[in-house]
Structures are given as C-alpha cells and as structure tokens.
Write a protein that holds these residues in place. Structure first.
Motif, PDB file in Angstrom:
ATOM      1  N   SER A 144       0.843  -1.195   0.000  1.00 44.57           N
ATOM      2  CA  SER A 144       0.000   0.000   0.000  1.00 44.57           C
ATOM      3  C   SER A 144       0.876   1.243   0.000  1.00 44.57           C
ATOM      4  O   SER A 144       2.008   1.217   0.492  1.00 44.57           O
ATOM      5  CB  SER A 144      -0.905   0.031   1.230  1.00 44.57           C
ATOM      6  N   PRO A 145       0.343   2.373  -0.517  1.00 43.80           N
ATOM      7  CA  PRO A 145       1.105   3.623  -0.432  1.00 43.80           C
ATOM      8  C   PRO A 145       1.300   4.081   1.004  1.00 43.80           C
ATOM      9  O   PRO A 145       2.291   4.747   1.315  1.00 43.80           O
ATOM     10  CB  PRO A 145       0.265   4.625  -1.237  1.00 43.80           C
ATOM     11  N   GLN A 146       0.383   3.720   1.884  1.00 38.37           N
ATOM     12  CA  GLN A 146       0.524   4.124   3.283  1.00 38.37           C
ATOM     13  C   GLN A 146       1.803   3.544   3.893  1.00 38.37           C
ATOM     14  O   GLN A 146       2.504   4.216   4.660  1.00 38.37           O
ATOM     15  CB  GLN A 146      -0.700   3.670   4.087  1.00 38.37           C
ATOM     16  N   ALA A 147       2.101   2.293   3.553  1.00 36.93           N
ATOM     17  CA  ALA A 147       3.329   1.673   4.063  1.00 36.93           C
ATOM     18  C   ALA A 147       4.558   2.384   3.521  1.00 36.93           C
ATOM     19  O   ALA A 147       5.542   2.602   4.244  1.00 36.93           O
ATOM     20  CB  ALA A 147       3.360   0.191   3.679  1.00 36.93           C
ATOM     21  N   VAL A 148       4.505   2.772   2.256  1.00 35.25           N
ATOM     22  CA  VAL A 148       5.623   3.499   1.643  1.00 35.25           C
ATOM     23  C   VAL A 148       5.785   4.859   2.305  1.00 35.25           C
ATOM     24  O   VAL A 148       6.891   5.266   2.682  1.00 35.25           O
ATOM     25  CB  VAL A 148       5.385   3.671   0.127  1.00 35.25           C
ATOM     26  N   HIS A 149       4.671   5.592   2.459  1.00 32.97           N
ATOM     27  CA  HIS A 149       4.736   6.929   3.041  1.00 32.97           C
ATOM     28  C   HIS A 149       5.267   6.881   4.473  1.00 32.97           C
ATOM     29  O   HIS A 149       6.014   7.779   4.894  1.00 32.97           O
ATOM     30  CB  HIS A 149       3.352   7.582   3.016  1.00 32.97           C
ATOM     31  N   ALA A 150       4.875   5.859   5.200  1.00 33.35           N
ATOM     32  CA  ALA A 150       5.345   5.748   6.589  1.00 33.35           C
ATOM     33  C   ALA A 150       6.858   5.602   6.639  1.00 33.35           C
ATOM     34  O   ALA A 150       7.525   6.244   7.470  1.00 33.35           O
ATOM     35  CB  ALA A 150       4.673   4.559   7.270  1.00 33.35           C
ATOM     36  N   LEU A 151       7.423   4.784   5.758  1.00 33.48           N
ATOM     37  CA  LEU A 151       8.878   4.614   5.739  1.00 33.48           C
ATOM     38  C   LEU A 151       9.572   5.905   5.323  1.00 33.48           C
ATOM     39  O   LEU A 151      10.547   6.336   5.965  1.00 33.48           O
ATOM     40  CB  LEU A 151       9.270   3.485   4.787  1.00 33.48           C
ATOM     41  N   LEU A 152       9.077   6.552   4.263  1.00 31.11           N
ATOM     42  CA  LEU A 152       9.725   7.771   3.784  1.00 31.11           C
ATOM     43  C   LEU A 152       9.673   8.881   4.836  1.00 31.11           C
ATOM     44  O   LEU A 152      10.663   9.596   5.046  1.00 31.11           O
ATOM     45  CB  LEU A 152       9.062   8.237   2.480  1.00 31.11           C
ATOM     46  N   ARG A 153       8.542   9.028   5.502  1.00 32.65           N
ATOM     47  CA  ARG A 153       8.439  10.064   6.536  1.00 32.65           C
ATOM     48  C   ARG A 153       9.328   9.735   7.731  1.00 32.65           C
ATOM     49  O   ARG A 153       9.923  10.636   8.338  1.00 32.65           O
ATOM     50  CB  ARG A 153       6.983  10.215   6.982  1.00 32.65           C
ATOM     51  N   ARG A 154       9.425   8.462   8.073  1.00 28.21           N
ATOM     52  CA  ARG A 154      10.281   8.065   9.196  1.00 28.21           C
ATOM     53  C   ARG A 154      11.733   8.447   8.926  1.00 28.21           C
ATOM     54  O   ARG A 154      12.452   8.879   9.842  1.00 28.21           O
ATOM     55  CB  ARG A 154      10.164   6.558   9.419  1.00 28.21           C
ATOM     56  N   LEU A 155      12.167   8.312   7.681  1.00 28.60           N
ATOM     57  CA  LEU A 155      13.563   8.593   7.339  1.00 28.60           C
ATOM     58  C   LEU A 155      13.812  10.073   7.058  1.00 28.60           C
ATOM     59  O   LEU A 155      14.928  10.558   7.245  1.00 28.60           O
ATOM     60  CB  LEU A 155      13.968   7.770   6.113  1.00 28.60           C
ATOM     61  N   ALA A 156      12.781  10.792   6.601  1.00 33.58           N
ATOM     62  CA  ALA A 156      12.981  12.173   6.161  1.00 33.58           C
ATOM     63  C   ALA A 156      13.374  13.107   7.299  1.00 33.58           C
ATOM     64  O   ALA A 156      14.218  13.995   7.120  1.00 33.58           O
ATOM     65  CB  ALA A 156      11.718  12.683   5.467  1.00 33.58           C
ATOM     66  N   VAL A 157      12.791  12.933   8.461  1.00 34.62           N
ATOM     67  CA  VAL A 157      13.067  13.863   9.565  1.00 34.62           C
ATOM     68  C   VAL A 157      14.532  13.830   9.978  1.00 34.62           C
ATOM     69  O   VAL A 157      15.201  14.878   9.986  1.00 34.62           O
ATOM     70  CB  VAL A 157      12.141  13.573  10.761  1.00 34.62           C
ATOM     71  N   PRO A 158      15.107  12.680  10.332  1.00 37.35           N
ATOM     72  CA  PRO A 158      16.532  12.682  10.699  1.00 37.35           C
ATOM     73  C   PRO A 158      17.445  13.010   9.518  1.00 37.35           C
ATOM     74  O   PRO A 158      18.503  13.622   9.718  1.00 37.35           O
ATOM     75  CB  PRO A 158      16.777  11.257  11.213  1.00 37.35           C
ATOM     76  N   ALA A 159      17.041  12.640   8.293  1.00 37.78           N
ATOM     77  CA  ALA A 159      17.877  12.968   7.130  1.00 37.78           C
ATOM     78  C   ALA A 159      17.963  14.477   6.938  1.00 37.78           C
ATOM     79  O   ALA A 159      19.044  15.023   6.681  1.00 37.78           O
ATOM     80  CB  ALA A 159      17.314  12.306   5.880  1.00 37.78           C
ATOM     81  N   ALA A 160      16.839  15.157   7.055  1.00 36.24           N
ATOM     82  CA  ALA A 160      16.832  16.617   6.895  1.00 36.24           C
ATOM     83  C   ALA A 160      17.645  17.293   7.991  1.00 36.24           C
ATOM     84  O   ALA A 160      18.358  18.281   7.740  1.00 36.24           O
ATOM     85  CB  ALA A 160      15.393  17.132   6.900  1.00 36.24           C
ATOM     86  N   GLU A 161      17.549  16.765   9.219  1.00 35.57           N
ATOM     87  CA  GLU A 161      18.338  17.334  10.323  1.00 35.57           C
ATOM     88  C   GLU A 161      19.829  17.148  10.055  1.00 35.57           C
ATOM     89  O   GLU A 161      20.635  18.071  10.259  1.00 35.57           O
ATOM     90  CB  GLU A 161      17.947  16.658  11.640  1.00 35.57           C
ATOM     91  N   ASN A 162      20.214  15.981   9.589  1.00 38.17           N
ATOM     92  CA  ASN A 162      21.625  15.743   9.264  1.00 38.17           C
ATOM     93  C   ASN A 162      22.095  16.667   8.158  1.00 38.17           C
ATOM     94  O   ASN A 162      23.212  17.188   8.187  1.00 38.17           O
ATOM     95  CB  ASN A 162      21.829  14.289   8.843  1.00 38.17           C
ATOM     96  N   ALA A 163      21.237  16.873   7.156  1.00 43.01           N
ATOM     97  CA  ALA A 163      21.606  17.757   6.043  1.00 43.01           C
ATOM     98  C   ALA A 163      21.807  19.191   6.524  1.00 43.01           C
ATOM     99  O   ALA A 163      22.727  19.885   6.064  1.00 43.01           O
ATOM    100  CB  ALA A 163      20.529  17.707   4.962  1.00 43.01           C
ATOM    101  N   ARG A 164      20.967  19.636   7.454  1.00 44.09           N
ATOM    102  CA  ARG A 164      21.136  21.007   7.963  1.00 44.09           C
ATOM    103  C   ARG A 164      22.437  21.134   8.748  1.00 44.09           C
ATOM    104  O   ARG A 164      23.120  22.171   8.670  1.00 44.09           O
ATOM    105  CB  ARG A 164      19.935  21.392   8.831  1.00 44.09           C
ATOM    106  N   ARG A 165      22.820  20.110   9.493  1.00 43.08           N
ATOM    107  CA  ARG A 165      24.104  20.148  10.198  1.00 43.08           C
ATOM    108  C   ARG A 165      25.265  20.180   9.200  1.00 43.08           C
ATOM    109  O   ARG A 165      26.242  20.916   9.382  1.00 43.08           O
ATOM    110  CB  ARG A 165      24.228  18.946  11.137  1.00 43.08           C
ATOM    111  N   GLU A 166      25.143  19.379   8.154  1.00 39.99           N
ATOM    112  CA  GLU A 166      26.181  19.386   7.117  1.00 39.99           C
ATOM    113  C   GLU A 166      26.261  20.740   6.435  1.00 39.99           C
ATOM    114  O   GLU A 166      27.349  21.256   6.152  1.00 39.99           O
ATOM    115  CB  GLU A 166      25.871  18.289   6.084  1.00 39.99           C
ATOM    116  N   GLN A 167      25.130  21.343   6.192  1.00 40.62           N
ATOM    117  CA  GLN A 167      25.077  22.645   5.545  1.00 40.62           C
ATOM    118  C   GLN A 167      25.783  23.706   6.388  1.00 40.62           C
ATOM    119  O   GLN A 167      26.532  24.541   5.863  1.00 40.62           O
ATOM    120  CB  GLN A 167      23.617  23.033   5.307  1.00 40.62           C
TER     121      GLN A 167
END
Length: 688
Positions: free
Chosen positions: A298-321
């Motif tokens: 289901s797309p819900q399962a996909v969205h759950a994984l992507l959202r779970r990963l997006a938050v820490p990934a974005a935080e890491n990117a801001r630290r790198e920036q």
C-alpha cells in the motif's frame, strides 16, 4: 522501406546464427524492425487464439504452459529493439519507437484483457488445490491470474475499451517524455571556451570534454555532457564557481524551458491519465494501484517509511550545511552556500575532517582493472564464475563488449555485455537489461547487458573512474548476476522478473565487495605505479561512510516523495492544471525536505524513472530494498564474508529463484527471518 529491404530476408524473423540467441546486429537495419514486430504480433495472437479456441477443459499444460511457450518471436524482436532504443537511439530508431509505442500497448492489452484467456486461467486458479503442481507451477498460476486481474481482465467490454485507450495514450506520452529529455539533455550540454573554466578537473576529464566538443564540431572548446540526475560528478572538483553554477543550472532546467522539448504538459497528462486508469481499475490513486502488487502492499506503508527517514535525514543535512557554510566563511567569502557549491565544499570538509580527497582517487580506479580484477574477481570468488571476452561476437554498438560466462565446472552460463561510455544517442543513467532470458521450457540461456554513462576520453587516454562510477558498475553488475543466475523453467519468472521494490536488493548487495580487502587490493592499483590504494586511505573511506549522508538521503527521499506525490493524486485532483514548480515545492514542504541547497535528485521534468521508465509510484524501491540489502551485508559479515559457501547460499536461495517464488519468502529462506531495519539506519547515520 527500401526495395532492397523489402526483398531481402529479415534477420529478426529467422533464428540467429550466433550463440546464446544473440541477435545478429551487424545484419539488422532499422527498416527491419517494424515488419518484424508486425509478424511477431500476428504470430503471438494466433498462438493465444489456439489456446482460447481449444475445446478441451483448461489445464496447466494446455493453457498456462502453452501461454509460456507463446510469444517467443515477439520476445526476441522486442528485446533486440529496445536494447538499441535505450543505448543507441538514432533519429531513425526514435521514430520507430514512437510508432511502436501504441502498437505495443494495443498488443499487450489484446493479451492481458482477453476474456476467454482470463476465463481459462480463472478456472485453473480456482482448481489449483485439486491438481498436482510443482511450487513453481502453482506460483505461476497465481501470478498469471493476479496480473491479468490487476491489468483489468475482469472489466466489462466498455471499461476495457476505455482502458485500452488510456494505455495507448500513456504509451505515446511516456515515449515522448523520454525523447524530449534526451534531446534537451544533449542541447544543454555545457560548452566552455577556455580550459581555465575547468580548473580542478583531471587531465582525463578535460580530455573527455575536449573529445565531446570535437565530436560536435567545436574544436578548441570543451563540452561537459549532463548526467541523468540533478547533480554532476564535476561539481565536486570545479574551482570556478560560475562553471559550477552553469553546470547545475543546465541540469535543473532540462525539459522545462518552454521549447519543443518541454515535458511539463506531458508529465501532467501522464499523471492525469494514470489516475483515471487507477480509478477505472478500482483504486483511489495510481500509487494505490501500483503498490497493491508489490511487497509494500500500500502507499501508506511506503509513506510511513519515507516520513520516518525524512526527519533525521533533513536534520543531518542542515548540520552538514552549517559545516559547509563555516568553511566558506572561514575563507573570508561573503556568499551563502547554494546547491551548486555543496559538492565542492563537501570535499573541502571531507579533506579537512578525514584528510581525504575522493577526486584524487581516480588514478587507482582504471576502468579495465576495476572490471576484471574487481567486478569479475568478486563474482569468481563468490560464485565460481569466469568471464572470457568474445570480440568475435558483435553487439549493437562498437563500444559494447561481449563476454562469455562459465560456471566453475566449465559449463556455459550465458553472455554478459558491457556498454560503458556515454554518447548522444544513449539515454542517461545506468541500467541492466536482458536481450535473452534463461528458461528451461524454451531451452535458452541468458544474455544480459550493463549500460553506464562514463565520459569517453580521447584515444590513447586511460579511462579513470570516480568512486561513484565504481559503485555504479558494481551495482549494475549485481543486476546482471541476478539475470545470469536465475534458473527457472518458465520465462515469466526469468532473470530480474521480480517485484519492483525487490529488484534493487541484489544489485545493492553487490556493492559491498567494493571495499572488501581481497578485492580492493586487486583492482585499486595506481595507473602509473601499480601501488595499491594506501591502507590509511581505505581507513578514511570507511571512517567517512556516513559523511554527507544527510544530503544523499535527503536528495533521494525528496525524489521518492515527488514520485509518490504525483501518483497519490486522485483522478479529480490530477485533472487540475497544476503548476509543476508549485506542486514540487508544496510536496517537498509537506515532508520537510524543502531545502534549496539540497535539490531533489530528480525534478519532475527529467524524472525518467517514473515518467518514461518502469518506476512510476515505485522510486521508493531503492530505499525499500536497502532494508534487505543492509541486513544481508550484516549477514555476510557475520558468516565469513567473501566465501564460496556464502555465495552458493545467496545464489541458490535468492538470485537463482528469479521470480519463481514470493520474494520475501525467498529472503526468509536465505536469512532465516524477516529483515531488520536497524542496519539501514546505522549505514545512513539515521540511528542517532
């Protein structure tokens, strides 16, 4: 068609004289393709008509197996053609592909939506518990039934007519999208007048740029061709900020400039028609339709994984920036970091933090040595296979090299073709495809192809790869091994014919051997001295593995989310005249990845994976498969790594089954349990 072509035998319609079913490309002319397709369509329809017209009770043998035997000529013709249309798409080949798109769609629908055929398969499916079937045969019955149901075979005639119209139009649009992208990518190759503008590039890279300019009649100048993804390997090396800006600006403007190659209207219509088709088939969205027949479910399962990963990934990117901006400020510069600066200053930080200059590693990655002493050697040690070049066997282009593959006992496995270099007639990116699939039923062995887009240096100059290109070669070769090793009875299950969100798993696993000590020591040798890559550099590469993962994960997740956003529109939503740029911005803000310094890996107008390839609503597959990959890499590490015992287990229980069993069942058979996500989080620096 010329008179000569009309009267001479069509080499596509006769059995090839070459081994392994390799097409006789030296004899095939563009004018041979359409007549061959017409004959193949007719033969296939006749074969299916004989199945549906049989008066006998439907059985596995007279229906399912007969269907597997059918279409052999079409399979041969289309694989021969689409290999060329992807890797050497001249104007003539592109024109043929445009004509073929609706014909292929109509033929597919004629088979998949055949009511009489579906009724026979339905009968066999209903009685599958009552007859003696092997596990592969039972799974084939279930998959054939599921796929025809999913395609719309149970619809009434009026709905089928509408569906056929939608599929036909979509086939034209996706072909148009790819044609536009290839043309605009070639048009936007960046021309530099003076070599000083390319300061920071290696001698080989400058040689490639000079050669690309000469090929376009621009002697004395330099042309840098664009990669399929947003960034470019040269952005990490170019010292001239304006050169970097021009390169990234050209990449990001592809197929969105208001010219004849603009893809915005095309992709909007693709999105709209896919949503309409999904509604017709009983799904709210195209994403719902696609994921219903993938491991995700289901797309819900996909969205759950992507959202779970997006938050820490974005935080890491801001630290790198922030770290990159500190370097700029420390240099006394007065500008704010922009997207075209990221890769360059990342290498500055990497050099300062790890004393590591990745761009300087290229002399250790000479392409031929990487291929033979790296890619082939790892496969030999793990699986016992050997590769022998066959210059006597012609491929579809002079740059494409043919290798015969043998098992440890000397028995033939198949052919492997490598097409390394970029050219204006080749679509962007890197991929694997099969020209011939293995099948016991048809008595065929596999012929698989790997395509990359490495800039070709001037004659006499060695091809030195970047570390990213080394990774790509190992990755695509993992797909090739999947295609070579799958050993099945029925062609429906051959090679990489698995769920889309599972297919990237074997290729990602094969990347692990890049740094394996016995392999790295063989292939990573300096082009001039023969010295191995120093141990301290290898240690620094390991130490920096999670470095810049905030950026890498964010740019990937942003693209995966854009794919989901376009394909999560309902039919009424997709019918709106959406502004592409505004839609992208809104989608990226929704998942928290709207960082101008970290552009999405693909923007919509050049997102070929989803608007002209097979990854629509499925670009999430890479990260979904990486959960399995990271868990498998951990298993190899725990069990001795690069050993024949491990290779045989992986080959027998995963690669060898092709699509002949449920992929997650195959994974559990190999691993002993379901995959754990923790190794992936650790790999990408998202576990903290």
């Amino acid at each position: 068609m010329t008179d000569a072509a009309a009267t001479s035998p069509n080499p596509l319609l006769a059995p090839t004289p070459l081994p392994y079913g390799l097409p006789p490309y030296g004899d095939i002319r563009p004018e041979h393709y359409l007549p061959a397709f017409e004959a193949a369509f007719a033969e296939h329809l006749d074969e299916v008509a004989r199945i549906t017209g049989a008066g006998s009770e439907p059985t596995f043998e007279n229906t399912i197996e007969a269907l597997e035997r059918s279409g052999a000529l079409l399979d041969r013709v289309e694989r021969a053609f689409y290999t060329v249309s992807s890797a050497d798409a001249t104007d003539e080949i592109q024109a043929i592909e445009e004509q073929l798109a609706p014909l292929m769609s109509a033929h597919s629908d004629a088979i998949q939506l055949d009511s009489a055929l579906y009724e026979r398969i339905q009968t066999i499916h209903d009685r599958r518990d009552e007859v003696d079937l092997t596990p592969e045969q039972r799974y084939l019955v279930e998959r054939r039934h599921r796929e025809m149901s999913h395609a719309g075979a149970a619809l009434d005639d009026a709905a089928k007519a509408t569906l056929t119209e939608l599929n036909s139009r979509l086939s034209v649009l996706t072909t148009t999208f790819e044609k536009n992208l290839l043309a605009d990518t070639n048009d936007l190759a960046v021309v530099f007048d003076d070599v000083s503008e390319l300061d920071g590039l290696t001698e080989g890279e400058i040689s490639a740029a000079a050669q690309a300019a000469a090929d376009r009649g621009l002697d004395g100048r330099y042309v840098v061709t664009l990669t399929l993804f947003t960034g470019h390997p040269y952005l990490s090396s170019l010292t001239n900020r304006e050169s970097r800006r021009r390169l990234l600006e050209a990449s990001r403007s592809r197929a969105s400039r208001g010219n004849e190659n603009d893809n915005r209207a095309t992709l909007r219509e693709i999105s709209r028609l896919r949503a309409q088709r999904a509604a017709l088939l009983g799904y709210d969205t195209h994403a719902g339709y696609i994921t219903s027949d993938e491991t995700a479910g289901s797309p819900q399962a996909v969205h759950a994984l992507l959202r779970r990963l997006a938050v820490p990934a974005a935080e890491n990117a801001r630290r790198e920036q922030a770290a990159l901006q500190a370097v700029i400020d420390g240099d006394g510069e007065s500008f704010t970091l922009e997207a075209h600066d990221w890769a360059f200053y990342t290498e500055r930080v990497r050099a300062a933090r790890y004393d590591l200059d990745r761009a300087a590693l290229r002399p250790w990655f000479e392409a031929e040595r990487v291929l033979r002493d790296g890619v082939f050697e790892a496969a030999h040690r793990l699986y016992g296979v050997t590769f022998v070049e066959r210059p006597d066997l012609p491929a579809y282009h002079p740059d494409a090299r043919v290798f015969e593959v043998f098992d440890e006992d000397g028995s033939a496995v198949g052919l492997y073709i490598l097409d390394l270099y970029t050219r204006d007639t080749k679509r962007g990116g890197a991929w694997m495809n099969s020209i011939v699939d293995q099948s016991h039923l048809r008595g065929s062995k596999p012929v698989v192809v790997n395509n990359l887009n490495v800039p070709k240096p001037a004659p006499g100059t060695p091809t030195l790869l970047t570390l990213d290109e080394v990774t790509t070669l190992f990755h695509e070769f993992g797909h090739a091994l999947h295609g070579l090793f799958a050993t099945v009875t029925y062609p429906h299950f051959a090679g990489t014919a698995v769920f889309r969100d599972f297919v990237e798993f074997p290729s990602q696993v094969n990347e692990m051997w890049i740094y394996w000590p016995e392999i790295l020591d063989r292939y990573a040798r300096h082009i001039e001295t023969g010295e191995p890559l120093p141990a301290e550099i290898v240690e620094k590469l390991h130490a920096s593995e999670t470095f810049n993962q905030g950026f890498a994960t964010s740019e990937y997740l942003a693209a995966a989310w854009l794919d989901q956003a376009w394909h999560s529109l309902t039919a009424p939503q997709a019918a709106a005249d959406l502004d592409v740029a505004e839609f992208e911005a809104s989608a990226l803000a929704d998942i928290g990845l709207a960082n101008p310094a970290v552009p999405t890996r693909y923007s919509s107008t050049y997102f070929a994976h989803v608007f002209s390839g097979g990854y629509s609503a499925g670009y999430y597959s890479y990260i979904w498969s990486e959960v399995l990959d990271a868990d498998t890499v951990e298993w190899f590490g725990e069990n001795g790594g690069l050993t024949r015992e491990n290779g045989d287990r992986f080959r027998r229980r995963l690669l060898g089954v092709g699509g002949s069993k449920d992929p997650l069942e195959a994974y559990r058979d190999f691993r002993g349990r379901d995959a754990d996500i923790q190794p992936l989080l650790k790999r990408r620096g998202l576990d903290g």
